[in-house]
Write a protein that holds these residues in place. Structure first.
Motif, PDB file in Angstrom:
ATOM      1  N   ILE A 132      -0.721  -3.905   1.460  1.00 48.16           N
ATOM      2  CA  ILE A 132      -1.816  -2.925   1.390  1.00 48.16           C
ATOM      3  C   ILE A 132      -2.006  -2.402   2.812  1.00 48.16           C
ATOM      4  O   ILE A 132      -2.434  -3.154   3.700  1.00 48.16           O
ATOM      5  CB  ILE A 132      -3.109  -3.553   0.831  1.00 48.16           C
ATOM      6  CG1 ILE A 132      -2.817  -4.316  -0.481  1.00 48.16           C
ATOM      7  CG2 ILE A 132      -4.176  -2.482   0.607  1.00 48.16           C
ATOM      8  CD1 ILE A 132      -4.040  -5.035  -1.079  1.00 48.16           C
ATOM      9  N   THR A 151       0.329   0.734   4.850  1.00 50.88           N
ATOM     10  CA  THR A 151       1.728   0.933   5.254  1.00 50.88           C
ATOM     11  C   THR A 151       1.858   1.392   6.703  1.00 50.88           C
ATOM     12  O   THR A 151       2.771   0.957   7.415  1.00 50.88           O
ATOM     13  CB  THR A 151       2.382   2.022   4.360  1.00 50.88           C
ATOM     14  OG1 THR A 151       2.020   1.819   3.000  1.00 50.88           O
ATOM     15  CG2 THR A 151       3.888   2.029   4.519  1.00 50.88           C
ATOM     16  N   THR A 189       4.321  -0.872  -1.238  1.00 53.67           N
ATOM     17  CA  THR A 189       3.355  -0.727  -0.149  1.00 53.67           C
ATOM     18  C   THR A 189       2.413   0.441  -0.440  1.00 53.67           C
ATOM     19  O   THR A 189       2.845   1.494  -0.930  1.00 53.67           O
ATOM     20  CB  THR A 189       4.063  -0.646   1.221  1.00 53.67           C
ATOM     21  OG1 THR A 189       3.068  -0.559   2.260  1.00 53.67           O
ATOM     22  CG2 THR A 189       5.027   0.521   1.336  1.00 53.67           C
ATOM     23  N   LEU A 190       1.128   0.213  -0.203  1.00 51.30           N
ATOM     24  CA  LEU A 190       0.099   1.179  -0.582  1.00 51.30           C
ATOM     25  C   LEU A 190      -0.474   1.865   0.655  1.00 51.30           C
ATOM     26  O   LEU A 190      -0.854   1.188   1.617  1.00 51.30           O
ATOM     27  CB  LEU A 190      -1.033   0.454  -1.330  1.00 51.30           C
ATOM     28  CG  LEU A 190      -0.611  -0.481  -2.466  1.00 51.30           C
ATOM     29  CD1 LEU A 190      -1.850  -1.099  -3.116  1.00 51.30           C
ATOM     30  CD2 LEU A 190       0.232   0.240  -3.505  1.00 51.30           C
ATOM     31  N   GLU A 191      -0.504   3.182   0.629  1.00 51.57           N
ATOM     32  CA  GLU A 191      -0.982   3.943   1.798  1.00 51.57           C
ATOM     33  C   GLU A 191      -1.806   5.135   1.351  1.00 51.57           C
ATOM     34  O   GLU A 191      -1.402   5.901   0.490  1.00 51.57           O
ATOM     35  CB  GLU A 191       0.224   4.391   2.645  1.00 51.57           C
ATOM     36  CG  GLU A 191      -0.106   5.295   3.810  1.00 51.57           C
ATOM     37  CD  GLU A 191      -1.149   4.715   4.771  1.00 51.57           C
ATOM     38  OE1 GLU A 191      -0.977   3.604   5.276  1.00 51.57           O
ATOM     39  OE2 GLU A 191      -2.172   5.419   5.009  1.00 51.57           O
ATOM     40  N   ILE A 229       3.433   3.833  -2.415  1.00 54.86           N
ATOM     41  CA  ILE A 229       2.517   4.452  -3.379  1.00 54.86           C
ATOM     42  C   ILE A 229       1.336   5.043  -2.609  1.00 54.86           C
ATOM     43  O   ILE A 229       0.633   4.333  -1.876  1.00 54.86           O
ATOM     44  CB  ILE A 229       2.060   3.445  -4.449  1.00 54.86           C
ATOM     45  CG1 ILE A 229       3.300   2.892  -5.183  1.00 54.86           C
ATOM     46  CG2 ILE A 229       1.078   4.088  -5.431  1.00 54.86           C
ATOM     47  CD1 ILE A 229       3.004   1.885  -6.269  1.00 54.86           C
ATOM     48  N   ALA A 240      -6.063   2.572  -1.891  1.00 52.69           N
ATOM     49  CA  ALA A 240      -5.533   1.369  -2.545  1.00 52.69           C
ATOM     50  C   ALA A 240      -6.377   0.931  -3.741  1.00 52.69           C
ATOM     51  O   ALA A 240      -5.830   0.456  -4.736  1.00 52.69           O
ATOM     52  CB  ALA A 240      -5.403   0.241  -1.525  1.00 52.69           C
ATOM     53  N   THR A 261      -4.959   2.843  -6.505  1.00 55.47           N
ATOM     54  CA  THR A 261      -3.554   2.625  -6.889  1.00 55.47           C
ATOM     55  C   THR A 261      -3.305   1.183  -7.351  1.00 55.47           C
ATOM     56  O   THR A 261      -2.422   0.961  -8.179  1.00 55.47           O
ATOM     57  CB  THR A 261      -2.595   3.003  -5.740  1.00 55.47           C
ATOM     58  OG1 THR A 261      -2.961   2.276  -4.560  1.00 55.47           O
ATOM     59  CG2 THR A 261      -2.653   4.489  -5.440  1.00 55.47           C
ATOM     60  N   LEU A 262      -4.100   0.222  -6.861  1.00 56.45           N
ATOM     61  CA  LEU A 262      -3.914  -1.176  -7.296  1.00 56.45           C
ATOM     62  C   LEU A 262      -3.998  -1.306  -8.825  1.00 56.45           C
ATOM     63  O   LEU A 262      -3.157  -1.983  -9.425  1.00 56.45           O
ATOM     64  CB  LEU A 262      -4.940  -2.094  -6.611  1.00 56.45           C
ATOM     65  CG  LEU A 262      -4.608  -2.432  -5.150  1.00 56.45           C
ATOM     66  CD1 LEU A 262      -5.857  -2.939  -4.414  1.00 56.45           C
ATOM     67  CD2 LEU A 262      -3.490  -3.476  -5.062  1.00 56.45           C
ATOM     68  N   LEU A 321      -0.661  -0.618 -10.809  1.00 56.20           N
ATOM     69  CA  LEU A 321       0.586  -1.354 -10.554  1.00 56.20           C
ATOM     70  C   LEU A 321       1.154  -2.008 -11.811  1.00 56.20           C
ATOM     71  O   LEU A 321       2.370  -2.003 -12.020  1.00 56.20           O
ATOM     72  CB  LEU A 321       0.384  -2.407  -9.453  1.00 56.20           C
ATOM     73  CG  LEU A 321       0.081  -1.842  -8.065  1.00 56.20           C
ATOM     74  CD1 LEU A 321      -0.065  -2.968  -7.044  1.00 56.20           C
ATOM     75  CD2 LEU A 321       1.184  -0.879  -7.609  1.00 56.20           C
ATOM     76  N   TYR A 348      -9.774  -6.281  -1.835  1.00 55.46           N
ATOM     77  CA  TYR A 348      -8.324  -6.541  -1.793  1.00 55.46           C
ATOM     78  C   TYR A 348      -8.027  -8.001  -2.139  1.00 55.46           C
ATOM     79  O   TYR A 348      -7.006  -8.296  -2.767  1.00 55.46           O
ATOM     80  CB  TYR A 348      -7.738  -6.161  -0.428  1.00 55.46           C
ATOM     81  CG  TYR A 348      -7.857  -4.676  -0.127  1.00 55.46           C
ATOM     82  CD1 TYR A 348      -7.864  -3.739  -1.163  1.00 55.46           C
ATOM     83  CD2 TYR A 348      -7.979  -4.198   1.181  1.00 55.46           C
ATOM     84  CE1 TYR A 348      -7.986  -2.375  -0.903  1.00 55.46           C
ATOM     85  CE2 TYR A 348      -8.096  -2.843   1.449  1.00 55.46           C
ATOM     86  CZ  TYR A 348      -8.102  -1.935   0.404  1.00 55.46           C
ATOM     87  OH  TYR A 348      -8.215  -0.594   0.658  1.00 55.46           O
TER      88      TYR A 348
END
Ligand code: SAH
Ligand code: DHB
Ligand code: MG
Length: 223
Positions: free
Chosen positions: A65, A67, A88-90, A115, A119, A122-123, A126, A149
């Motif tokens: 989490i 990038t 990897t989330l950005e 992605i 986050a 986007t989490l 997944l 997170y």
């Protein structure tokens, strides 16, 4: 020598001696600097440490989490087997584009999904993308969201998953209970949640070096 200069010189010494520097990784840091990304990538020896942790555990799937330019992503992706995968989330499109170009240059783009988006948005996607759990999770984005997170890391883990959280010391400021800084509050709440979390065994390690005085949390999800 000033204390801080000594820390920096020692980081340089260890990194040179113990191969934390290599042409590709150096090139990535230069590309990030040219693109004017904030210089908050993990230090070379910390990148090597993440790589070693991933190797030690033989991880096949990694979630990151935060990038930035992909410096830590590339270190960790290098530890993956051929059929391994790093997600990897950005949040920033600019950071993600630079990271993808760096990953290509480093020859690990085939193992990584970047992605883009906040986050916390986007989490939840997944699972539908086929990533239901990860062997290693590196939390290194906006610190105010660390408590969230941690919740997501638990949802996306299995017994034995390794969880690493960066920047838990922040020059000692994390000690300040009264701090109004959202990052400090986020980290303190993260540590508090870990202290009460029966599903994870964890510890925190303080570090000094080219990034000053900071530290990280390491935890393992119970079997
Ligand atoms: N892990 C990287 C450094 C990450 S810096 C390395 O060591 O090389 C933190 C990154 O998190 C920045 O690129 C920032 O844009 C991103 N970020 C901040 N808030 C975010 C959010 N809500 N969701 C996803 N990424 C975020
Ligand atoms: C900051 C963020 C990081 O992930 C880091 O390693 C160092 C600094 C920051 O936001 O200041
Ligand atoms: Mg960090």
């Amino acid at each position: 020598m000033e204390e801080r200069e000594t820390w920096e010189a020692l980081d340089q010494y260890f990194s040179e001696k113990l191969h934390a520097f290599d042409p590709v990784m150096d090139w990535v840091l230069e590309a990030n600097e040219k693109a004017e990304l904030p210089p908050i990538d993990v230090a070379p020896n910390q990148g090597k440490f993440l790589y070693l942790l991933a190797k030690l555990k033989g991880v096949k799937t990694i979630l990151e989490i935060g990038t930035l330019g992909g410096y830590s992503s590339i270190w960790m992706a290098r530890a993956l087997p051929d059929d391994g995968r790093l997600v990897t989330l950005e949040f920033s499109e600019k950071h993600a584009a630079i990271a993808q170009s760096n990953m290509k240059k480093a020859g690990v783009d085939g193992k990584i999904d970047v992605i883009i988006g906040p986050a916390l948005e986007t989490l939840p996607t997944l699972k539908d993308k086929g990533f239901s759990s990860f062997d290693m999770i590196f939390i290194d984005a906006d610190k105010p969201n660390n408590p969230h997170y941690l919740e997501w890391a638990l949802k996306l883990s299995t017994p034995g998953t390794l969880i690493v959280g960066d920047n838990v010391v922040r020059n000692g400021n994390v000690l300040n209970k009264e701090s109004a800084d959202p990052s400090i509050k986020g980290i303190r709440q993260f540590i508090h949640l870990l202290s009460e979390e029966p599903r994870i065994e964890s510890t925190a390690i303080q570090t000094v070096g080219i990034k000053g005085y900071d530290g990280f949390v390491v935890g393992v999800v119970k079997k």
